[in-house]
Motif scaffolding. Structure first.
Motif, PDB file in Angstrom:
ATOM      1  N   PHE A 394      35.898   4.912  35.618  1.00  0.00           N
ATOM      2  CA  PHE A 394      34.931   3.917  36.072  1.00  0.00           C
ATOM      3  C   PHE A 394      34.407   3.126  34.883  1.00  0.00           C
ATOM      4  O   PHE A 394      34.603   3.505  33.720  1.00  0.00           O
ATOM      5  N   ASP A 395      33.752   2.035  35.189  1.00  0.00           N
ATOM      6  CA  ASP A 395      33.211   1.143  34.159  1.00  0.00           C
ATOM      7  C   ASP A 395      31.697   1.324  34.050  1.00  0.00           C
ATOM      8  O   ASP A 395      31.006   1.496  35.061  1.00  0.00           O
ATOM      9  N   LEU A 396      31.198   1.273  32.827  1.00  0.00           N
ATOM     10  CA  LEU A 396      29.773   1.216  32.556  1.00  0.00           C
ATOM     11  C   LEU A 396      29.497   0.007  31.678  1.00  0.00           C
ATOM     12  O   LEU A 396      30.345  -0.400  30.874  1.00  0.00           O
ATOM     13  N   HIS A 397      28.313  -0.552  31.823  1.00  0.00           N
ATOM     14  CA  HIS A 397      27.896  -1.677  30.995  1.00  0.00           C
ATOM     15  C   HIS A 397      26.715  -1.227  30.145  1.00  0.00           C
ATOM     16  O   HIS A 397      25.825  -0.524  30.613  1.00  0.00           O
ATOM     17  N   PHE A 398      26.722  -1.660  28.896  1.00  0.00           N
ATOM     18  CA  PHE A 398      25.753  -1.163  27.927  1.00  0.00           C
ATOM     19  C   PHE A 398      24.931  -2.311  27.371  1.00  0.00           C
ATOM     20  O   PHE A 398      25.471  -3.314  26.882  1.00  0.00           O
ATOM     21  N   TYR A 399      23.591  -2.169  27.449  1.00  0.00           N
ATOM     22  CA  TYR A 399      22.676  -3.129  26.844  1.00  0.00           C
ATOM     23  C   TYR A 399      21.790  -2.391  25.859  1.00  0.00           C
ATOM     24  O   TYR A 399      21.043  -1.491  26.238  1.00  0.00           O
ATOM     25  N   SER A 400      21.875  -2.766  24.593  1.00  0.00           N
ATOM     26  CA  SER A 400      21.154  -2.056  23.539  1.00  0.00           C
ATOM     27  C   SER A 400      19.705  -2.498  23.408  1.00  0.00           C
ATOM     28  O   SER A 400      18.883  -1.776  22.843  1.00  0.00           O
ATOM     29  N   GLY A 401      19.385  -3.695  23.910  1.00  0.00           N
ATOM     30  CA  GLY A 401      18.051  -4.223  23.732  1.00  0.00           C
ATOM     31  C   GLY A 401      17.806  -4.822  22.368  1.00  0.00           C
ATOM     32  O   GLY A 401      16.716  -5.324  22.098  1.00  0.00           O
ATOM     33  N   GLN A 402      18.806  -4.785  21.495  1.00  0.00           N
ATOM     34  CA  GLN A 402      18.627  -5.302  20.140  1.00  0.00           C
ATOM     35  C   GLN A 402      18.907  -6.804  20.097  1.00  0.00           C
ATOM     36  O   GLN A 402      19.793  -7.306  20.792  1.00  0.00           O
ATOM     37  N   LEU A 411      32.318  -0.711  28.858  1.00  0.00           N
ATOM     38  CA  LEU A 411      32.916   0.584  28.532  1.00  0.00           C
ATOM     39  C   LEU A 411      33.690   1.099  29.732  1.00  0.00           C
ATOM     40  O   LEU A 411      33.256   0.945  30.877  1.00  0.00           O
ATOM     41  N   THR A 412      34.847   1.704  29.475  1.00  0.00           N
ATOM     42  CA  THR A 412      35.613   2.376  30.524  1.00  0.00           C
ATOM     43  C   THR A 412      35.583   3.876  30.262  1.00  0.00           C
ATOM     44  O   THR A 412      35.943   4.329  29.170  1.00  0.00           O
ATOM     45  N   ILE A 413      35.144   4.631  31.268  1.00  0.00           N
ATOM     46  CA  ILE A 413      34.960   6.074  31.136  1.00  0.00           C
ATOM     47  C   ILE A 413      36.054   6.786  31.926  1.00  0.00           C
ATOM     48  O   ILE A 413      36.263   6.512  33.107  1.00  0.00           O
ATOM     49  N   ASP A 414      36.745   7.706  31.263  1.00  0.00           N
ATOM     50  CA  ASP A 414      37.777   8.528  31.906  1.00  0.00           C
ATOM     51  C   ASP A 414      37.329   9.977  31.805  1.00  0.00           C
ATOM     52  O   ASP A 414      37.234  10.540  30.707  1.00  0.00           O
ATOM     53  N   THR A 415      37.014  10.573  32.941  1.00  0.00           N
ATOM     54  CA  THR A 415      36.473  11.936  32.948  1.00  0.00           C
ATOM     55  C   THR A 415      37.523  13.002  33.210  1.00  0.00           C
ATOM     56  O   THR A 415      37.217  14.194  33.098  1.00  0.00           O
ATOM     57  N   HIS A 416      38.761  12.615  33.541  1.00  0.00           N
ATOM     58  CA  HIS A 416      39.782  13.594  33.911  1.00  0.00           C
ATOM     59  C   HIS A 416      40.933  13.665  32.935  1.00  0.00           C
ATOM     60  O   HIS A 416      41.917  14.349  33.190  1.00  0.00           O
ATOM     61  N   SER A 417      40.842  12.941  31.836  1.00  0.00           N
ATOM     62  CA  SER A 417      41.903  13.066  30.839  1.00  0.00           C
ATOM     63  C   SER A 417      41.759  14.408  30.135  1.00  0.00           C
ATOM     64  O   SER A 417      40.653  14.942  30.002  1.00  0.00           O
ATOM     65  N   HIS A 418      42.887  14.979  29.698  1.00  0.00           N
ATOM     66  CA  HIS A 418      42.834  16.244  28.975  1.00  0.00           C
ATOM     67  C   HIS A 418      42.144  16.039  27.641  1.00  0.00           C
ATOM     68  O   HIS A 418      42.388  15.059  26.944  1.00  0.00           O
TER      69      HIS A 418
END
Length: 460
Positions: A394-402, A411-418
């Motif tokens: 899944f995709d996440l979006h990141f805002y640092s506030g800076q 960001l792309t998150i892969d939770t099932h990769s070895h």
């Protein structure tokens, strides 16, 4: 004697009437000591930036506004420039704050009646980036103690824009395609919603500053600590509070509005001192903390914005402390979540494990505390946390506030990769690669997940 007992019973913070009386007498002594300095500033009028004159009373330097020891009148160039405080007319029919409530508000924040909020707090307000831009949905945030409040509110703004409005199929594009009016409507709805939740869905209190200065003063305040000049507006309906805030939004978002301070005061008073006493525990007796020359919010403030309760810890439910005392954690699933990594300077060395109530919020939005620096992670897919199949990739979006960030990071998150495959992929830049705190915070929620920054440099 009966009168003294009844007063103590009515005071949710357990204030002692004799103690307050002693402090008032002490302040009278300081009044005489600093009379000379006040007379010099009160004898002449101040001048606004537009050339018009305002009296010393309007600037907060009038009779009764005392300066603590070490804060005598000095040339203005010795201070950091802070825009003049925005005020409202007393004809709005707000209720002037009473001396007793002003004292309890000060004590609930600092644990005393001496400390004041610094220039970084006084400058902080709720200002969006330019409409119809890549960050049109985002607040402009600077470093300082107010950052945690602004970024926690930011999470709720994203929740409102993505998931709370009537329009369906909200997307990332919709966040960037906001007009100024839509920004203002989102801010008013968000602030009202947070205050309403803190008030247990029964009432919300909004604080503004009146131009009138009370004839008597019991707190040792400088002109920038304006608790005694507050007017309180109480609402028994959320919609009425939202409309009122929208009609007077400049008092929260204008330069010189002291908007974040006003929101913090409103939040505490909406929660009520009685509920605060029940929320807090022996580990946290007041909401703000002085550290390294700054005034920082403790975890209870962050949790109050996220959940409505001023829970001082991030674990679920209740736990026993080292001395056997009961410590209070988060009691219900929050709408906006919370992740953390690293040492939090506002809490010293204490860093508890974040519980599932905050890690798995109702909406896929997280306030991230990265060693005391706050940022936001969010997903536009509302089903992310309600359908386990969505959590594979899944995709996440990141805002640092800076200020240096000009657009969202993807960001792309892969939770099932070895995990051994992830190690090889993430180490392609060379052995000993230092992982970003953002990645480590993500892995507190999705263990051993791999994070692809899609060509962007990882945020440190």
């Amino acid at each position: 004697m009966d009168t003294e007992i009844s007063v103590q019973e009515q005071s949710p913070l357990g204030l002692d009437l004799n103690e307050i009386t002693r402090e008032i007498l002490l302040l009278d002594r300081w009044r005489g000591i600093f009379r000379y300095y006040r007379l010099r500033s009160n004898s002449t009028d101040s001048q606004n930036r537009d050339g018009s004159h305002v009296s010393a009373e309007e600037t907060g330097d009038g009779p009764g506004m005392l300066r603590p020891k070490g804060q005598e009148q000095v040339p203005s160039h010795s201070f950091c420039p802070v825009p003049k405080l925005s005020t409202v007319s007393s004809k709005l029919n707000g209720l002037p704050i009473s001396p007793a409530v002003a004292t309890m508000l000060q004590r609930s924040l600092f644990g005393n009646t001496v400390h004041t909020l610094g220039s970084d707090w006084r400058k902080a307000h709720f200002k969006f980036h330019r409409p119809f831009s890549d960050l049109a949905f985002a607040l402009q945030v600077e470093k300082g103690g107010a950052q945690s409040v602004q970024m926690a509110v930011q999470g709720s703004i994203i929740k409102h824009l993505l998931f709370s409005r009537e329009e369906k199929h909200r997307s990332l594009h919709s966040l960037c395609n906001l007009s100024q009016r839509e920004q203002e409507q989102a801010l008013a709805a968000t602030l009202a919603g947070i205050l309403w939740t803190a008030g247990a869905a029964q009432k919300a209190i909004v604080c503004f500053v009146t131009r009138d200065i009370p004839s008597t003063s019991i707190l040792d305040c400088s002109r920038d600590n304006f608790i005694e000049r507050l007017q309180l507006f109480e609402f028994s309906e959320r919609e009425a509070a939202e409309k009122f805030i929208y009609d007077h939004l400049q008092c929260f978002q204008g330069e010189g509005s002291h908007g974040v301070i006003l929101f913090l005061y409103s939040l505490v008073l909406s929660r009520t001192f009685e509920r605060l006493q029940k929320d807090l525990d022996i580990s946290t007796t007041h909401l703000l903390q002085s550290r390294a020359g700054s005034i920082l919010c403790r975890q209870a403030v962050t949790n109050m914005i996220l959940t409505g309760r001023a829970s001082p810890n991030v674990f679920n439910g209740y736990e026993k402390g080292r001395s056997g005392e009961t410590l209070h954690g988060v009691l219900a699933r929050s709408d906006v979540g919370y992740l953390q990594w690293g040492k939090d300077t506002s809490e010293g060395d204490r860093l508890s494990q974040v519980g599932s109530m905050l890690k798995t919020p109702t909406f896929p939005i997280w306030l991230c505390n990265l060693s005391g620096n706050y940022s936001i992670l969010f997903c536009t897919n509302r089903q992310l946390l309600s359908d386990w199949k969505m959590e594979r990739v899944f995709d996440l979006h990141f805002y640092s506030g800076q200020p240096s960030q000009k657009k969202l990071m993807h960001l792309t998150i892969d939770t099932h990769s070895h995990h051994w495959e992830g190690e090889r992929r993430e180490d392609k830049h060379g052995s000993g690669r230092r992982f970003s705190p953002v990645e480590m915070a993500i892995r507190t929620k999705w263990k051993e997940a791999t994070v692809n920054w899609n060509g962007a440099s990882p945020f440190f």
